[in-house]
Design a protein around this motif. Sequence first.
Motif, short mmCIF file in Angstrom:
data_model
loop_
_atom_site.label_atom_id
_atom_site.label_comp_id
_atom_site.label_asym_id
_atom_site.label_seq_id
_atom_site.Cartn_x
_atom_site.Cartn_y
_atom_site.Cartn_z
N VAL A 219 33.02 26.43 7.31
CA VAL A 219 32.09 26.82 5.79
C VAL A 219 30.94 27.47 6.15
CG1 VAL A 219 31.24 25.99 3.76
CG2 VAL A 219 33.43 24.98 4.60
N VAL A 220 30.66 28.88 5.58
CA VAL A 220 29.34 29.38 5.66
C VAL A 220 28.54 28.87 4.50
CG1 VAL A 220 28.03 31.53 5.64
CG2 VAL A 220 29.83 31.08 7.32
N LEU A 221 27.47 28.23 4.60
CA LEU A 221 26.39 27.87 3.48
C LEU A 221 25.15 28.31 4.02
CD1 LEU A 221 27.57 24.37 2.50
CD2 LEU A 221 28.23 26.63 1.35
N ASP A 222 24.20 28.92 3.15
CA ASP A 222 22.93 29.14 3.34
C ASP A 222 22.00 28.20 2.83
OD1 ASP A 222 20.41 30.04 3.94
OD2 ASP A 222 20.65 32.38 3.29
N THR A 223 21.90 27.09 3.59
CA THR A 223 20.99 25.83 2.98
C THR A 223 19.43 25.96 2.80
OG1 THR A 223 20.82 24.96 5.09
CG2 THR A 223 22.72 24.45 3.91
N THR A 224 19.28 27.40 3.21
CA THR A 224 17.64 27.76 2.82
C THR A 224 17.58 28.15 1.22
OG1 THR A 224 17.97 30.05 3.33
CG2 THR A 224 17.17 28.55 5.00
N LYS A 225 18.79 28.33 0.41
CA LYS A 225 18.84 28.63 -1.00
C LYS A 225 19.42 27.37 -1.63
CE LYS A 225 19.58 33.67 0.16
NZ LYS A 225 20.32 34.79 0.10
N PRO A 226 18.85 27.43 -3.03
CA PRO A 226 19.35 26.23 -3.72
C PRO A 226 20.76 26.25 -3.87
CG PRO A 226 17.60 27.36 -4.69
CD PRO A 226 18.12 28.32 -3.40
N GLU A 227 21.49 27.41 -4.04
CA GLU A 227 22.90 27.38 -4.15
C GLU A 227 23.71 26.59 -3.01
OE1 GLU A 227 21.17 30.79 -6.54
OE2 GLU A 227 21.01 29.99 -4.21
N GLY A 228 23.19 27.15 -1.70
CA GLY A 228 23.77 26.51 -0.62
C GLY A 228 23.59 25.09 -0.37
N ARG A 229 22.48 24.69 -0.97
CA ARG A 229 21.98 23.21 -0.73
C ARG A 229 23.00 22.29 -1.76
NH1 ARG A 229 16.78 25.37 -0.01
NH2 ARG A 229 16.26 24.72 -2.21
N ALA A 230 22.95 23.07 -2.97
CA ALA A 230 23.97 22.37 -4.10
C ALA A 230 25.41 22.20 -3.82
CB ALA A 230 23.88 23.24 -5.53
N ALA A 231 25.80 23.13 -3.09
CA ALA A 231 27.14 23.39 -2.43
C ALA A 231 27.48 22.18 -1.47
CB ALA A 231 27.64 24.55 -1.75
N LEU A 232 26.32 22.26 -0.69
CA LEU A 232 26.54 21.23 0.65
C LEU A 232 26.73 19.68 0.11
CD1 LEU A 232 26.58 20.30 3.61
CD2 LEU A 232 23.96 20.19 3.36
N LYS A 233 25.76 19.55 -0.88
CA LYS A 233 26.01 18.13 -1.71
C LYS A 233 27.32 17.69 -2.26
CE LYS A 233 20.88 17.41 -2.57
NZ LYS A 233 19.80 17.12 -3.44
N LYS A 234 27.84 18.95 -2.69
CA LYS A 234 29.17 18.77 -3.44
C LYS A 234 30.03 18.10 -2.23
CE LYS A 234 29.19 19.68 -7.84
NZ LYS A 234 29.78 21.17 -8.27
N LEU A 235 29.96 18.62 -1.16
CA LEU A 235 30.72 18.48 -0.01
C LEU A 235 30.55 16.87 0.38
CD1 LEU A 235 30.56 21.49 2.18
CD2 LEU A 235 32.40 21.07 0.41
N LEU A 236 29.57 16.58 0.32
CA LEU A 236 28.83 15.19 0.77
C LEU A 236 29.28 14.09 -0.30
CD1 LEU A 236 25.30 15.87 2.32
CD2 LEU A 236 27.26 15.47 3.46
N LYS A 237 29.77 14.68 -1.56
CA LYS A 237 29.93 13.58 -2.59
C LYS A 237 31.13 12.60 -2.26
CE LYS A 237 28.93 14.80 -6.62
NZ LYS A 237 29.05 15.62 -7.97
N ASP A 238 32.18 13.12 -1.58
CA ASP A 238 33.25 12.55 -1.14
C ASP A 238 33.44 12.38 0.50
OD1 ASP A 238 34.10 14.94 -0.58
OD2 ASP A 238 36.14 14.74 -1.65
N ALA A 239 32.32 12.83 1.03
CA ALA A 239 32.30 12.68 2.62
C ALA A 239 32.20 11.03 3.20
CB ALA A 239 31.30 13.54 3.13
N ASP A 240 32.66 10.71 4.06
CA ASP A 240 32.23 9.55 4.80
C ASP A 240 31.04 9.56 5.72
OD1 ASP A 240 34.59 7.57 3.73
OD2 ASP A 240 35.59 9.51 4.65
N ILE A 241 31.03 10.78 6.40
CA ILE A 241 30.19 10.79 7.66
C ILE A 241 29.14 12.19 7.55
CG2 ILE A 241 29.74 10.88 9.97
CD1 ILE A 241 32.65 9.01 9.89
N PHE A 242 27.96 12.37 7.72
CA PHE A 242 27.37 13.43 7.82
C PHE A 242 26.59 13.68 9.41
CE2 PHE A 242 23.36 16.18 6.83
CZ PHE A 242 23.74 17.31 6.76
N VAL A 243 27.29 14.71 10.03
CA VAL A 243 26.50 14.72 11.38
C VAL A 243 25.85 16.17 11.42
CG1 VAL A 243 27.06 15.14 13.88
CG2 VAL A 243 28.72 13.84 12.40
N THR A 244 24.29 15.63 11.86
CA THR A 244 23.67 17.02 11.93
C THR A 244 22.60 16.97 13.22
OG1 THR A 244 22.12 18.46 10.80
CG2 THR A 244 21.83 15.96 10.29
N ASN A 245 22.31 17.87 13.81
CA ASN A 245 21.26 18.03 14.67
C ASN A 245 20.33 19.04 14.50
OD1 ASN A 245 22.58 20.42 15.50
ND2 ASN A 245 23.01 19.94 17.64
#
Length: 389
Positions: A67-93
């Motif tokens: 998935v491509v999301l530009d998390t520097t923009k509000p729309e990208g961050r909002a979409a990421l949070k939608k993905l996290l809503k039913d996620a078990d694990i978030f991995v980031t470096n």
Amino acid sequence: MLLQGLKVVEMSTWVAGPSCAAVLADWGAEVIKVESPMGDVTRAFFANPENGQSPIYANENRGKKGVVLDTTKPEGRAALKKLLKDADIFVTNTRPGSLKKIGLDYETLKPEFPKLIYAAVTGFGLTGPWANEGGFDITAFWARSGVARAMIPTDQEPFASRPGFGDHVTAITTVAGILAAVHERHSTGKGRLVETSLLRAGSYAISWDLSLQLYYGEVQTNGPRDERPVAISGFFRTKDDRHLVIVPKNVNCFTNVMIAIDRPEVVADPRFEIPMLDMDVVREARAICDEGFARFTLEEIGERLNELDVAWGPLGTLAEHAASERAELAGCFVELEDGLGGRFRAPATPVRFPEGAPPVGAAAPQLGQHTREVLEAAGLTPEEIAAVI
């Protein structure tokens, strides 16, 4: 089966974070890889000029949805949070400071996603003045941790580790931490922060030496060959210009090595009685080993050492390892789809499940390949998806 049913959202680049998520994907988890519009930097590493396929990227990102999301923009961050809503694990470096700036750090997300297991892969941890310093495995795991200085003989020029070496140790360490948190969540219903760092993983990897340093205040590491205190320990050259390494495992090893190189009379000399404390005697014994091994081919001496139950190994090349039946039977390789109708061999994860496991081999995603599909499944409206894309 195994991790099937777990949903992972990964927002990371380079190696340690993506590799961690790739292991989870291999073991059955659904992994959604979130990339910036520019894509993971490893897509360009050693890419095949004919089809653009990078074996580096493919190895670290197989079996994921892209998935491509530009998390520097509000729309990208909002979409990421939608993905996290039913996620078990978030991995980031991503660096902690950058995550905090855009509201994707653990403390900000925790109230909204209390069941989420948040895995932060860092160079130097999440606390202290170095938390936002960029860390790579060669700089943090290899050099700064003391691993390199302990391994490189003091009479040689320093050299770098191979790329990804410390990253993969850190990745499998992160997987272990995540699974501990998953187990805990079964009883508590709550997620938690799991934090790993290249520096800490390097410290643990070198912990035999580091434990001596911490306890005694000093430790003998990899000095010049002529100053090492165990005559039969280390590498020796054979008649056919190959090298083998011997690791003494008990007091009988010296005797067995002398038998293997046709020098049994050495054992009867009281000067060579174990333990040898006189370094001049150690050097003499090592010279006997050098002369002895030089009279045999690698295959010849290998057979003798095996018969005498001496722990040894050849200095093999990657080409030899890739063609090795021993490695094949040990499960060192898998076949991956290339996304273009073909398949190729790649390294396997370091754990095998002989009684059944999810199939491995799905291709790494093309940049943004599953963006629309994943966002639709997450409940975004067509208008929201259009704004994100």
